[in-house]
Scaffold this active site. Structure first.
Site, short mmCIF file in Angstrom:
data_model
loop_
_atom_site.label_atom_id
_atom_site.label_comp_id
_atom_site.label_asym_id
_atom_site.label_seq_id
_atom_site.Cartn_x
_atom_site.Cartn_y
_atom_site.Cartn_z
N TYR A 1 28.86 45.63 -6.28
CA TYR A 1 29.45 44.54 -7.06
C TYR A 1 30.95 44.42 -6.84
O TYR A 1 31.51 43.33 -6.91
CB TYR A 1 29.09 44.66 -8.56
CG TYR A 1 27.73 44.07 -8.79
CD1 TYR A 1 27.57 42.69 -8.93
CD2 TYR A 1 26.59 44.86 -8.74
CE1 TYR A 1 26.31 42.12 -9.06
CE2 TYR A 1 25.33 44.29 -8.86
CZ TYR A 1 25.20 42.92 -9.02
OH TYR A 1 23.95 42.35 -9.12
N GLN B 1 22.29 29.56 -11.47
CA GLN B 1 21.81 30.89 -11.12
C GLN B 1 22.94 31.70 -10.50
O GLN B 1 22.80 32.89 -10.26
CB GLN B 1 20.69 30.79 -10.08
CG GLN B 1 19.42 30.15 -10.58
CD GLN B 1 18.47 29.94 -9.42
OE1 GLN B 1 18.38 28.87 -8.85
NE2 GLN B 1 17.74 30.97 -9.05
N ASN B 2 24.03 31.02 -10.21
CA ASN B 2 25.14 31.69 -9.51
C ASN B 2 26.00 32.46 -10.50
O ASN B 2 26.30 31.97 -11.58
CB ASN B 2 25.98 30.66 -8.76
CG ASN B 2 25.15 29.90 -7.74
OD1 ASN B 2 24.20 30.46 -7.19
ND2 ASN B 2 25.48 28.66 -7.49
N HIS C 1 21.99 34.02 -14.96
CA HIS C 1 22.04 35.37 -14.38
C HIS C 1 23.37 36.08 -14.66
O HIS C 1 23.70 37.06 -13.99
CB HIS C 1 21.77 35.32 -12.87
CG HIS C 1 20.36 34.90 -12.54
ND1 HIS C 1 20.00 34.30 -11.36
CD2 HIS C 1 19.21 34.99 -13.26
CE1 HIS C 1 18.69 34.04 -11.38
NE2 HIS C 1 18.20 34.45 -12.52
N CYS D 1 33.36 52.55 -21.30
CA CYS D 1 33.64 51.87 -22.56
C CYS D 1 34.27 52.88 -23.54
O CYS D 1 34.13 54.10 -23.36
CB CYS D 1 32.32 51.36 -23.10
SG CYS D 1 32.43 50.48 -24.67
N THR E 1 18.85 25.47 -4.60
CA THR E 1 18.04 26.58 -5.11
C THR E 1 16.97 26.95 -4.09
O THR E 1 16.52 26.10 -3.33
CB THR E 1 17.36 26.19 -6.44
OG1 THR E 1 16.54 25.04 -6.21
CG2 THR E 1 18.39 25.85 -7.51
N SER E 2 16.55 28.20 -4.12
CA SER E 2 15.55 28.65 -3.14
C SER E 2 14.14 28.30 -3.58
O SER E 2 13.22 28.27 -2.77
CB SER E 2 15.66 30.16 -2.94
OG SER E 2 15.25 30.82 -4.12
N LEU F 1 20.57 22.05 1.44
CA LEU F 1 20.52 22.15 2.90
C LEU F 1 19.12 22.52 3.41
O LEU F 1 18.69 22.03 4.43
CB LEU F 1 21.54 23.22 3.34
CG LEU F 1 22.10 23.14 4.73
CD1 LEU F 1 22.66 21.76 5.05
CD2 LEU F 1 23.20 24.20 4.90
N ALA G 1 25.21 20.06 0.10
CA ALA G 1 25.39 19.68 -1.31
C ALA G 1 26.72 18.94 -1.50
O ALA G 1 26.80 18.01 -2.30
CB ALA G 1 25.34 20.93 -2.19
ZN ZN Z 1 30.35 50.76 -25.53
#
Ligand code: ZN
Length: 252
Positions: free
Chosen positions: A67, A102-103, A120, A151, A189-190, A217, A234
């Protein structure tokens, strides 16, 4: 138009109080330089393997590295003409447009969209993995091995995204908008990721079926369920579709 699956003409596009539902997928972001992950690998792992609650439970460090890299790749992306057309449309329609993406990137917001439902989650947000009550917070950082974020409650902090094996976000709001939807437009979208791939079939089963349009596309896996399938970038198709639907809606 590449394909017209339906030949019916049911008159005015929208009745008052109804809603346009726009669903966007990876294709719209790909045109802004954000890589599409489906069918590709990251350091030998599939996207499915990494964006997965089991991967997080087994190896949070690897998931954070993944990520962190996704954040780095998305940080400098800029919205394209499709994002901008949708942001302007939201203003024109004053509450008549429901935008669900969804992005996980923030390109719709960067283009000026005010209300974006991220089914998502969001790449540039983090939250407590133990859900201690601390709200999700903006987070643009990357994390390496030595500094996995924690945290105040002691639990790990995780990206605020929905992984495979987890419940998508905002399903109640989305379900409500689908019930009111009369025109559904899926962009880039797929058509293969549930539950979103099923929206188009759900809309066809309503007593008053919605008009369904695909723009993008490449043909989605669920193409046969759309009334219309338009193939192309798009950034070209979305501004055109907004113009022609505005004419039909009397907004122009
Ligand atoms: Zn926490």
């Amino acid at each position: 138009m590449i394909r017209q699956n339906s030949e019916d003409d049911r008159g005015p596009l929208l009745r008052s109080g109804s809603q346009l539902f726009v669903l966007t997928g990876a294709g719209i972001s790909a045109e802004s330089g954000i890589p599409v992950f489906q069918g590709t690998n990251w350091r030998g792992h599939s996207h499915y393997e990494l964006a997965n609650i089991e991967a997080w439970e087994k190896d949070p460090q690897l998931v954070w590295e993944y990520y962190s890299d996704r954040r780095a790749r998305a940080r400098d992306a800029r919205p394209n003409a499709a994002h901008i057309a949708l942001a302007e449309w939201e203003k024109d329609l004053a509450g008549g447009l429901f935008l669900c993406t969804q992005n996980v990137d923030g390109l719709h917001e960067a283009a000026g969209s005010q209300e974006v439902v991220h089914i998502h989650g969001k790449l540039f947000e983090s939250r407590c993995a133990a859900e201690c009550g601390r709200p999700a917070f903006a987070d643009y950082k990357g994390y390496s091995e030595s500094e996995l974020p924690r945290c105040a409650c002691g639990a790990l902090v995780r990206p605020n995204v929905c992984w495979f094996g987890e419940q998508p976000y905002h399903l109640d709001r989305i379900d409500d908008a689908l019930k009111r939807c009369e025109v559904f437009i899926a962009i880039g979208t797929s058509g293969s990721v549930q539950p979103v791939a099923g929206f188009v079939t759900m809309l066809k089963q309503k007593p008053q079926p919605a008009r369904t349009i695909f723009l993008g596309l490449t043909e989605p896996a669920n193409a046969k369920f759309f009334d219309e399938v338009h193939l192309g970038p798009a950034a070209e198709l979305v501004p055109q579709a907004v113009r022609s639907l505005n004419e039909l809606l009397g907004q122009s």
